[in-house]
Design a protein around this motif. Structure first.
Motif, short mmCIF file in Angstrom:
data_model
loop_
_atom_site.label_atom_id
_atom_site.label_comp_id
_atom_site.label_asym_id
_atom_site.label_seq_id
_atom_site.Cartn_x
_atom_site.Cartn_y
_atom_site.Cartn_z
N PHE A 1 -6.86 21.26 -9.20
CA PHE A 1 -6.17 21.25 -7.41
C PHE A 1 -5.80 20.24 -6.15
CE2 PHE A 1 -5.52 23.87 -3.49
CZ PHE A 1 -4.37 24.83 -3.96
N CYS A 2 -7.49 19.69 -6.28
CA CYS A 2 -6.69 18.83 -5.25
C CYS A 2 -7.07 17.18 -5.92
CB CYS A 2 -8.40 18.93 -4.49
SG CYS A 2 -10.23 18.91 -5.03
N SER A 3 -7.75 16.77 -6.90
CA SER A 3 -7.06 15.21 -7.57
C SER A 3 -8.78 14.68 -6.86
CB SER A 3 -6.40 14.90 -7.30
OG SER A 3 -5.00 15.68 -7.37
N SER A 4 -9.64 15.51 -6.41
CA SER A 4 -11.01 14.44 -6.40
C SER A 4 -11.99 14.45 -7.59
CB SER A 4 -12.18 15.26 -5.01
OG SER A 4 -12.02 16.26 -5.91
N THR A 5 -12.97 13.23 -7.17
CA THR A 5 -13.55 13.00 -8.87
C THR A 5 -14.34 14.34 -8.88
OG1 THR A 5 -12.81 10.73 -8.43
CG2 THR A 5 -15.35 11.30 -9.93
N ILE A 6 -14.56 14.51 -10.19
CA ILE A 6 -15.86 15.70 -10.15
C ILE A 6 -16.54 14.78 -11.19
CG2 ILE A 6 -16.28 17.57 -11.64
CD1 ILE A 6 -13.13 18.70 -11.73
N TYR A 7 -18.05 15.06 -10.56
CA TYR A 7 -19.40 14.19 -11.55
C TYR A 7 -20.60 14.44 -12.62
CZ TYR A 7 -18.52 10.46 -7.98
OH TYR A 7 -17.77 8.97 -7.73
N PRO A 8 -20.40 14.65 -13.71
CA PRO A 8 -21.16 15.14 -14.71
C PRO A 8 -22.09 16.01 -13.92
CG PRO A 8 -20.62 13.18 -15.32
CD PRO A 8 -20.43 12.92 -14.63
N GLY A 9 -22.12 17.22 -14.69
CA GLY A 9 -23.04 18.61 -14.06
C GLY A 9 -22.23 19.17 -12.93
N HIS A 10 -21.53 19.11 -12.65
CA HIS A 10 -20.05 19.79 -10.55
C HIS A 10 -19.31 20.55 -11.03
CE1 HIS A 10 -23.33 17.25 -8.14
NE2 HIS A 10 -23.26 16.42 -8.85
N GLY A 11 -18.84 21.23 -10.82
CA GLY A 11 -17.26 21.76 -10.61
C GLY A 11 -17.75 23.23 -11.77
N LYS B 1 -2.16 20.74 2.43
CA LYS B 1 -2.24 19.98 3.34
C LYS B 1 -3.21 18.99 3.03
CE LYS B 1 1.08 21.48 7.33
NZ LYS B 1 1.10 20.67 8.29
N TRP B 2 -4.27 19.73 2.51
CA TRP B 2 -5.53 18.73 2.50
C TRP B 2 -5.92 18.15 0.40
CZ3 TRP B 2 -8.69 20.70 -1.29
CH2 TRP B 2 -8.91 21.95 -1.75
N THR B 3 -4.44 18.41 0.09
CA THR B 3 -4.60 18.02 -1.28
C THR B 3 -3.94 16.63 -1.49
OG1 THR B 3 -2.69 19.18 -1.83
CG2 THR B 3 -5.14 20.42 -2.46
N LYS B 4 -4.11 15.84 -2.52
CA LYS B 4 -3.92 14.94 -2.87
C LYS B 4 -2.45 14.58 -3.12
CE LYS B 4 -5.27 10.50 -4.55
NZ LYS B 4 -6.55 9.21 -3.81
N ALA B 5 -2.17 15.80 -3.88
CA ALA B 5 -0.84 15.90 -3.98
C ALA B 5 0.08 16.17 -2.58
CB ALA B 5 -0.78 17.24 -5.03
N TYR B 6 -0.57 17.15 -1.49
CA TYR B 6 0.43 16.99 -0.91
C TYR B 6 1.07 15.92 0.25
CZ TYR B 6 1.84 18.27 4.30
OH TYR B 6 2.62 18.64 5.44
N ARG B 7 -0.92 14.99 0.40
CA ARG B 7 -0.48 13.92 0.90
C ARG B 7 -0.06 12.84 0.70
NH1 ARG B 7 -4.01 13.24 4.40
NH2 ARG B 7 -4.09 11.52 4.85
N MET C 1 -0.93 5.81 -0.37
CA MET C 1 -0.32 5.26 -1.16
C MET C 1 -0.58 5.98 -2.07
SD MET C 1 -2.04 1.34 -0.31
CE MET C 1 -3.02 1.46 -1.15
N THR C 2 0.83 5.91 -3.10
CA THR C 2 0.72 6.31 -4.41
C THR C 2 1.06 5.40 -4.69
OG1 THR C 2 3.21 6.53 -3.20
CG2 THR C 2 1.30 8.56 -3.15
N GLN C 3 1.64 4.48 -5.01
CA GLN C 3 2.78 2.90 -5.62
C GLN C 3 2.16 2.12 -4.83
OE1 GLN C 3 6.75 4.05 -5.05
NE2 GLN C 3 6.49 5.36 -7.02
N ASP C 4 1.17 1.89 -6.16
CA ASP C 4 0.15 0.41 -6.40
C ASP C 4 -0.36 -0.30 -7.31
OD1 ASP C 4 0.21 -2.38 -4.02
OD2 ASP C 4 -2.41 -1.20 -4.19
N SER C 5 -0.07 -1.68 -7.17
CA SER C 5 -0.35 -2.53 -8.21
C SER C 5 -1.69 -2.31 -8.44
CB SER C 5 -0.07 -3.77 -8.74
OG SER C 5 -0.96 -4.75 -7.28
N THR C 6 -2.88 -2.26 -7.97
CA THR C 6 -4.67 -1.54 -8.06
C THR C 6 -4.94 -0.63 -9.01
OG1 THR C 6 -4.49 -0.84 -5.59
CG2 THR C 6 -4.81 -3.17 -6.17
N PHE C 7 -3.76 -0.28 -8.87
CA PHE C 7 -4.13 1.72 -9.50
C PHE C 7 -4.32 1.46 -10.98
CE2 PHE C 7 -2.91 3.57 -4.64
CZ PHE C 7 -3.77 4.11 -4.73
#
Length: 167
Positions: A8-18, A50-56, A63-69
C-alpha cells in the motif's frame, strides 16, 4: 535478511514485522502496519491517499527518477562473490547516499520556488494596495536610514580577571 516493501504505502518491512494477506489466487500482499491493511480492505487506491509513496511520486512531491535508485533495485539473479567488488561496493555506499541527499535537497528547493515567488508577488500586491494605511513618517525614516546605513566591524576582547581564573 530480506526486506520487503509494503503493497500500500511502499515503505520497508523488516523481518518479523507487518501483515501478509494471501488472496484466493495465491497473490501475496504485504503490509507494514494495520493502517495499510485496513485501507487495502476498504479498497482505497494508494495513488489517491495523500500519505502514500504512490501519491507523492504521482504528484511530483518525491524524487522518482534518479540514477541513484538503480542501486536499490531488487535483483533476483545471484551474483558470484568477488571480494574486490564487495569492497568497492561498500566504499561506494556512503558516496551514493551523499549524492542522493544532495539531489533530494535540490529537488525540494526547486519544488518550493514557484510558491515562494507567488507569495512574494502576493505580498507586494497587498503592500501596493494598502500603502496609504501606513504613516508617512515611516517612509521618510526608512529612506534616510537606508542611505546612512554603514557596516562597521567591531572586535570584542574579553578580559579575564583573577577572580574568574580562581573559580
Amino acid at each position: 535478511m530480506r526486506l520487503e516493501k509494503c503493497w500500500f504505502c511502499s515503505s520497508t518491512i523488516y523481518p518479523g514485522h507487518g501483515i501478509q494477506f494471501v488472496r484466493n489466487d495465491a497473490k501475496i500482499f504485504r503490509f507494514c502496519r494495520s493502517k495499510c491493511h485496513k485501507n487495502f480492505k476498504m479498497k482505497r487506491n494508494p495513488r489517491k491517499v495523500k500519505w502514500t509513496k504512490a501519491y507523492r511520486s504521482l504528484h511530483g512531491k518525491d524524487m522518482t527518477q534518479d540514477s541513484t535508485f538503480e542501486f536499490e533495485r531488487k535483483r533476483n539473479r545471484p551474483e558470484r562473490y568477488d571480494r574486490n567488488m564487495t569492497e568497492q561496493t561498500l566504499k561506494a555506499i556512503p558516496l551514493i547516499t551523499k549524492i542522493r541527499h544532495e539531489r533530494l535537497k535540490k529537488h525540494i528547493t526547486d519544488r518550493h520556488k514557484p510558491g515562494k515567488k507567488k507569495e512574494l508577488e502576493r505580498d507586494n500586491k497587498e503592500l501596493e494596495q494598502d500603502i496609504n494605511m501606513l504613516p508617512k513618517k515611516l517612509f521618510s525614516n526608512e529612506a534616510s536610514a537606508e542611505k546612512t546605513k554603514v557596516k562597521v566591524k567591531v572586535k570584542v576582547v574579553q578580559q579575564q580577571t583573577e577572580d574568574r581564573m580562581e573559580e
